[in-house]
Design a protein around this motif. Structure first.
Motif, PDB file in Angstrom:
ATOM      1  N   ASP A 308      12.001   7.898   1.419  1.00 57.25           N
ATOM      2  CA  ASP A 308      11.304   8.131   2.650  1.00 57.25           C
ATOM      3  C   ASP A 308       9.999   7.865   2.637  1.00 57.25           C
ATOM      4  O   ASP A 308       9.442   7.745   1.292  1.00 57.25           O
ATOM      5  N   GLN A 309       8.936   8.155   3.246  1.00 57.10           N
ATOM      6  CA  GLN A 309       7.627   7.747   3.424  1.00 57.10           C
ATOM      7  C   GLN A 309       6.776   8.568   1.976  1.00 57.10           C
ATOM      8  O   GLN A 309       6.154   7.839   1.501  1.00 57.10           O
ATOM      9  N   ALA A 310       7.110   9.811   2.043  1.00 54.99           N
ATOM     10  CA  ALA A 310       6.290  10.503   1.061  1.00 54.99           C
ATOM     11  C   ALA A 310       6.752   9.932  -0.388  1.00 54.99           C
ATOM     12  O   ALA A 310       5.999   9.854  -1.268  1.00 54.99           O
ATOM     13  N   GLY A 311       8.192   9.906  -0.454  1.00 55.49           N
ATOM     14  CA  GLY A 311       8.615   9.122  -1.822  1.00 55.49           C
ATOM     15  C   GLY A 311       8.134   8.062  -2.010  1.00 55.49           C
ATOM     16  O   GLY A 311       7.718   7.622  -3.285  1.00 55.49           O
ATOM     17  N   VAL A 331      11.232  -0.010 -10.265  1.00 54.91           N
ATOM     18  CA  VAL A 331      11.641   1.005  -8.951  1.00 54.91           C
ATOM     19  C   VAL A 331      13.132   1.139  -9.112  1.00 54.91           C
ATOM     20  O   VAL A 331      13.616  -0.118  -8.665  1.00 54.91           O
ATOM     21  N   VAL A 332      13.844   2.023  -8.915  1.00 56.29           N
ATOM     22  CA  VAL A 332      15.284   2.296  -8.629  1.00 56.29           C
ATOM     23  C   VAL A 332      15.249   2.612  -7.288  1.00 56.29           C
ATOM     24  O   VAL A 332      14.643   3.840  -6.770  1.00 56.29           O
ATOM     25  N   THR A 333      15.918   1.894  -6.357  1.00 60.98           N
ATOM     26  CA  THR A 333      16.262   2.204  -4.918  1.00 60.98           C
ATOM     27  C   THR A 333      17.674   2.805  -4.967  1.00 60.98           C
ATOM     28  O   THR A 333      18.836   1.780  -5.040  1.00 60.98           O
ATOM     29  N   ASP A 339      19.672  11.149  -3.563  1.00 63.39           N
ATOM     30  CA  ASP A 339      18.529  11.397  -4.682  1.00 63.39           C
ATOM     31  C   ASP A 339      19.045  11.285  -6.023  1.00 63.39           C
ATOM     32  O   ASP A 339      20.361  11.234  -6.091  1.00 63.39           O
ATOM     33  N   PRO A 340      18.423  11.284  -7.275  1.00 64.77           N
ATOM     34  CA  PRO A 340      18.962  11.383  -8.586  1.00 64.77           C
ATOM     35  C   PRO A 340      20.098  12.288  -8.770  1.00 64.77           C
ATOM     36  O   PRO A 340      20.963  12.321  -9.291  1.00 64.77           O
ATOM     37  N   ASP A 341      19.694  13.681  -8.109  1.00 68.04           N
ATOM     38  CA  ASP A 341      20.678  14.918  -8.382  1.00 68.04           C
ATOM     39  C   ASP A 341      22.036  14.574  -7.877  1.00 68.04           C
ATOM     40  O   ASP A 341      23.123  14.530  -8.409  1.00 68.04           O
ATOM     41  N   SER A 342      21.848  14.225  -6.453  1.00 66.90           N
ATOM     42  CA  SER A 342      23.089  14.071  -5.796  1.00 66.90           C
ATOM     43  C   SER A 342      23.807  12.783  -6.153  1.00 66.90           C
ATOM     44  O   SER A 342      25.032  12.708  -6.273  1.00 66.90           O
TER      45      SER A 342
END
Length: 377
Positions: A308-311, A331-333, A339-342
């Protein structure tokens, strides 16, 4: 004084089970070792040594700490001598430098009260009825009891007096409670101190040497802020610490890379899945101090922030800080909504490694974003 690097080297090399085993009859129980407590002369096996965390703890007298603290208590020696003894047993020469301060480290009282509070929070998480929302939250995020214990997760009571009364009974005074950041002193004269964390899931924060320097508290309802950290103290500086580095540092060196993620639970989930070379800043983006710390361990960084924008903003700010340190930044997209957790929860460590292989240079990612926004047309 003994340089921190030497202390860290000795701590990592020490076989805490073997060293404590010279004084306590230990037997393996699961992943820990148990024996009678040498401090309150216990007969039952209530004294636990956890080699993974390199700590010991008695569930009766609540005495606990690292291998240095054990030798201090058991042999009656000062901290420098304890480090030297462990160094000798571990085959590492320990030399002091001339600038050593006289007497004990003045930060020790704060590390001690934080460690004591962590043990209290941990016990409440599993034993207190009021902690049910915290247990439900962990279950929802598929965080097992084993993983929660590995990261010393706990629960801060809603009751304003519980932690204060517990610490008071153990001999901690109000000044130390406030100095640690665990309590707040109201401006009103004669007002009682109040706990900073109430009704929150607690994530203890450790420095690179494994000392308990602060806490993060996750709200369990719709309250704000979502996450609340310890205030700045003599041992806690949010912009100078990286969550997880105490566990990750050896893996970062071994893997020759560091994964930088946004939050506590990204670190916890990835480490639980076997991806150990991961850290998180105390805020969203890295500071120059944090980037400088990472440079000591590796030259290669992978940024795994939200898309997202903040990220994206945090990704590029962090990337700039790392580049200024001369590091290679990728950068990993992850797929939309992940997100990394999910992602690790669904695809495991192997799936994440596949995504790392598809990472792109941070400059390429900037150009990609600008192109999609029409700036390069």
């Amino acid at each position: 004084m003994i340089p921190d690097e030497t202390v860290e080297q000795v701590r990592e090399a020490a076989d805490i089970v073997q060293i404590i085993g010279d004084y306590v009859n230990l037997k393996k129980t699961g992943t820990d070792y148990r024996g009678p407590c040498p401090f309150h002369q216990g007969k039952n096996r209530n004294f636990s040594v956890t080699p993974r965390k390199k700590i010991y703890y008695c569930f009766v007298c609540h005495e606990g700490g690292d291998v240095f603290h054990f030798l201090q208590k058991k042999l009656g020696v000062q901290w420098p001598e304890a480090v030297k003894i462990v160094g000798e047993k571990s085959g590492i020469e320990v030399k002091e430098i001339d600038t050593r301060r006289e007497g004990p480290d003045p930060r020790e009282p704060l590390w001690e009260i934080n460690a004591t509070a962590t043990a209290f929070f941990q016990r409440l998480l599993w034993d207190d009825k009021a902690a049910a929302p915290a247990r439900d939250y962990l279950a929802k995020r598929e965080i097992s009891r084993e993983t929660a214990d590995r990261f010393s997760l706990g629960f801060a009571p809603i009751d304003r007096a519980m932690l204060r009364d517990h610490l008071t009974a153990l001999g901690f005074d109000e000044r130390r409670m406030v100095d640690s950041g665990l309590f707040v002193k109201p401006e009103e004269e004669n007002s009682e101190i109040r706990p900073r964390f109430r009704g929150r899931l607690i994530i203890p924060i450790f420095d690179v040497l494994g000392r308990n320097v602060g806490f993060g508290g996750r709200v369990l309802d719709n309250g704000e802020p979502k996450y609340l950290n310890s205030p700045e103290t003599a041992i806690f500086g949010k912009g100078k610490l990286l969550y997880g580095l105490n566990w990750a540092k050896n893996s970062i060196r071994k893997d020759e890379r560091v994964l930088v993620v946004e939050g506590f639970f990204d670190v916890i989930r990835l480490m639980a899945a076997g991806v150990e070379s991961v850290v998180a800043p105390m805020g969203t983006a890295l500071t120059d101090a944090q980037a400088g710390i990472l440079k000591k361990y590796t030259r290669n960084a992978y940024l795994l922030y939200d898309s997202d924008q903040a990220g994206l903003k945090a990704t590029f700010r962090s990337g700039d800080e790392l580049l200024s340190q001369g590091m290679t930044v990728s950068v990993v997209t992850l797929p939309d909504g992940e997100d990394p957790d999910s992602y690790v929860s669904s695809h495991g460590a192997k799936g994440l490694e596949d995504q790392l292989a598809k990472s792109i240079d941070v400059f390429e990612r900037k150009i990609q974003i600008l192109d999609r926004a029409g700036w390069l047309s």
